[in-house]
Design a protein around this motif. Structure first.
Motif, short mmCIF file in Angstrom:
data_model
loop_
_atom_site.label_atom_id
_atom_site.label_comp_id
_atom_site.label_asym_id
_atom_site.label_seq_id
_atom_site.Cartn_x
_atom_site.Cartn_y
_atom_site.Cartn_z
N UNK A 27 6.98 -13.23 16.98
CA UNK A 27 8.33 -13.65 17.35
C UNK A 27 8.38 -14.17 18.79
N UNK A 28 7.24 -14.11 19.46
CA UNK A 28 7.15 -14.77 20.75
C UNK A 28 7.25 -16.28 20.64
N UNK A 29 7.17 -16.81 19.42
CA UNK A 29 7.28 -18.25 19.20
C UNK A 29 8.72 -18.73 19.12
N UNK A 30 9.68 -17.79 19.12
CA UNK A 30 11.10 -18.16 19.06
C UNK A 30 11.50 -18.73 20.42
N UNK A 31 11.86 -19.99 20.47
CA UNK A 31 12.17 -20.64 21.74
C UNK A 31 13.66 -20.64 22.05
N UNK A 32 14.51 -20.45 21.06
CA UNK A 32 15.96 -20.48 21.29
C UNK A 32 16.40 -19.24 22.07
N UNK B 127 19.08 -7.18 8.07
CA UNK B 127 18.12 -8.04 7.37
C UNK B 127 18.43 -9.51 7.60
N UNK B 128 19.72 -9.84 7.70
CA UNK B 128 20.09 -11.22 8.00
C UNK B 128 19.56 -11.66 9.35
N UNK B 129 19.51 -10.75 10.32
CA UNK B 129 18.94 -11.07 11.62
C UNK B 129 17.45 -11.34 11.53
N UNK B 130 16.75 -10.57 10.69
CA UNK B 130 15.33 -10.82 10.47
C UNK B 130 15.12 -12.20 9.89
N UNK B 131 15.94 -12.58 8.90
CA UNK B 131 15.81 -13.90 8.28
C UNK B 131 15.94 -15.01 9.32
N UNK B 132 16.96 -14.89 10.18
CA UNK B 132 17.20 -15.93 11.18
C UNK B 132 16.05 -16.01 12.18
N UNK B 133 15.58 -14.87 12.66
CA UNK B 133 14.49 -14.88 13.63
C UNK B 133 13.19 -15.37 12.99
N UNK B 134 12.98 -15.05 11.73
CA UNK B 134 11.79 -15.55 11.03
C UNK B 134 11.85 -17.07 10.93
N UNK C 140 11.39 -5.65 20.69
CA UNK C 140 11.70 -7.01 20.27
C UNK C 140 12.20 -7.84 21.44
N UNK C 141 13.05 -7.24 22.28
CA UNK C 141 13.56 -7.96 23.46
C UNK C 141 12.41 -8.39 24.36
N UNK C 142 11.42 -7.53 24.52
CA UNK C 142 10.29 -7.86 25.38
C UNK C 142 9.40 -8.94 24.76
N UNK C 143 9.49 -9.11 23.45
CA UNK C 143 8.68 -10.11 22.76
C UNK C 143 9.33 -11.48 22.76
N UNK D 278 10.03 -6.36 1.83
CA UNK D 278 9.72 -7.48 2.71
C UNK D 278 9.73 -7.05 4.18
N UNK D 279 10.64 -6.14 4.54
CA UNK D 279 10.64 -5.60 5.89
C UNK D 279 9.31 -4.90 6.17
N UNK D 280 8.88 -4.07 5.22
CA UNK D 280 7.61 -3.36 5.39
C UNK D 280 6.45 -4.32 5.52
N UNK D 281 6.53 -5.46 4.84
CA UNK D 281 5.45 -6.44 4.90
C UNK D 281 5.35 -7.13 6.26
N UNK D 282 6.37 -6.96 7.09
CA UNK D 282 6.37 -7.60 8.41
C UNK D 282 5.70 -6.73 9.48
N UNK D 283 5.26 -5.53 9.11
CA UNK D 283 4.59 -4.67 10.08
C UNK D 283 3.39 -5.38 10.69
N UNK D 284 3.27 -5.24 12.00
CA UNK D 284 2.14 -5.84 12.69
C UNK D 284 2.35 -7.30 13.08
N UNK D 285 3.53 -7.85 12.81
CA UNK D 285 3.79 -9.26 13.09
C UNK D 285 4.75 -9.45 14.26
N UNK D 286 5.06 -8.39 15.00
CA UNK D 286 6.05 -8.48 16.07
C UNK D 286 5.69 -9.57 17.08
#
Length: 280
Positions: free
Chosen positions: A217-222, A104-111, A243-246, A206-214
């Motif tokens: 994460x294409x906006x992550x530039x780092x 979940x901490x990884x989700x927070x950082x990527x979000x 996720x890697x492909x995104x 909150x994880x369930x609420x992220x469905x359909x938003x993969x």
């Protein structure tokens, strides 16, 4: 706003999130600043071995996420966005430009990285970013058992319904597994976990609420290091592949012999080695 709580090799500090919630973190080591966020049903204590290993190369800021320890409660209006605000408060206080998150901490950082360009490099271990439907049928019974004062019963609904349990546990009768846990699961791990059961439900909602938003994460530039355990379930590995492909600048590595809890305990040093190699 920071308050030094103690003078020790790992100094404790508190900063205030955007909504005024105090967020505690401990700092150790010297080098480039690195924020470390843990997962659900975990406190910062579970990541001390990892933080200590990384502190040989980084100034590590090990965060106690809201709802835990000296940090404030999740609050009645809890969202993933609150966790992002907490992360950014620590980042603003420390100036750290590197981040590592587990589950979940990884989700927070990527979000956070979707819309905030404050991190130069990010490493995550099996982040909780859903690329497939998230099981939610367990949440109602889980909530009912918590309300009835039955934490073991709630925990069984979670481990059998959330999709991460080994197949043999998922097939055991509910009553049998509940009884076995009541008898055999009483040690320090359970004592740390039990107060987090309500937070666990809120975080998985909150994880369930992220469905359909993969795709977002294409906006992550780092640049992102995506670490996975070789012993993790195939269904989870497929989600990490998606996720890697995104992610535009992702490097994926599988660590043989590790499972979802690789960043904890005796295997933390293995994860620390790969994180160090990527971030430095």
């Amino acid at each position: 706003m920071s308050q030094n709580l103690q003078t020790s090799p790992a100094c404790r500090h508190t900063t205030l999130s955007a909504d005024g919630t105090p967020i505690s973190y401990r700092t150790m080591g010297d080098g480039p600043g690195l924020i470390l966020l843990g997962g659900a049903l975990r406190t910062s204590d579970d990541y001390v071995p990892l933080a200590s290993a990384l502190a040989a190369s980084f100034r590590v800021h090990l965060v106690e996420r809201r709802g835990r320890g000296a940090s404030g409660p999740q609050g009645p209006h809890y969202t993933l966005g609150k966790e992002v605000e907490d992360l950014l408060a620590v980042q603003s206080e420390t100036g750290a430009r590197l981040a590592f998150g587990h589950s979940y901490g990884g989700l927070v950082i990527l979000e956070a990285a979707r819309s905030y360009q404050g991190f130069d490099h990010i490493a995550v271990y099996e982040p909780g970013v859903p690329a497939a439907p998230v099981p939610t049928g367990w949440m109602g019974p889980y909530r009912e058992r918590l309300g009835a004062g039955d934490p073991y019963g709630a925990f069984v609904h979670f481990i059998q319904g959330a999709g991460g349990a080994p197949a043999f546990l998922a097939k055991l009768p509910y009553w049998y597994l509940r009884y076995a846990l009541r008898i055999g699961f009483r040690g320090p791990s359970w004592q740390r976990m039990r107060p987090l059961l309500e937070a666990n439900l809120a975080e998985h909602e909150q994880v369930a609420a992220q469905q359909g938003r993969l795709a977002g994460f294409g906006a992550v530039t780092a640049p992102v290091l995506l670490l996975c355990g070789g012993r993790s379930q195939q269904a989870s590995k497929a989600q990490f592949d998606a996720l890697r492909e995104t992610l535009p600048r992702a490097t994926q590595e599988t660590l043989d012999g590790l499972n979802h809890f690789g960043p904890e305990g005796k295997t933390a040093s293995v994860v620390a080695e790969r994180v160090r190699a990527f971030l430095l």
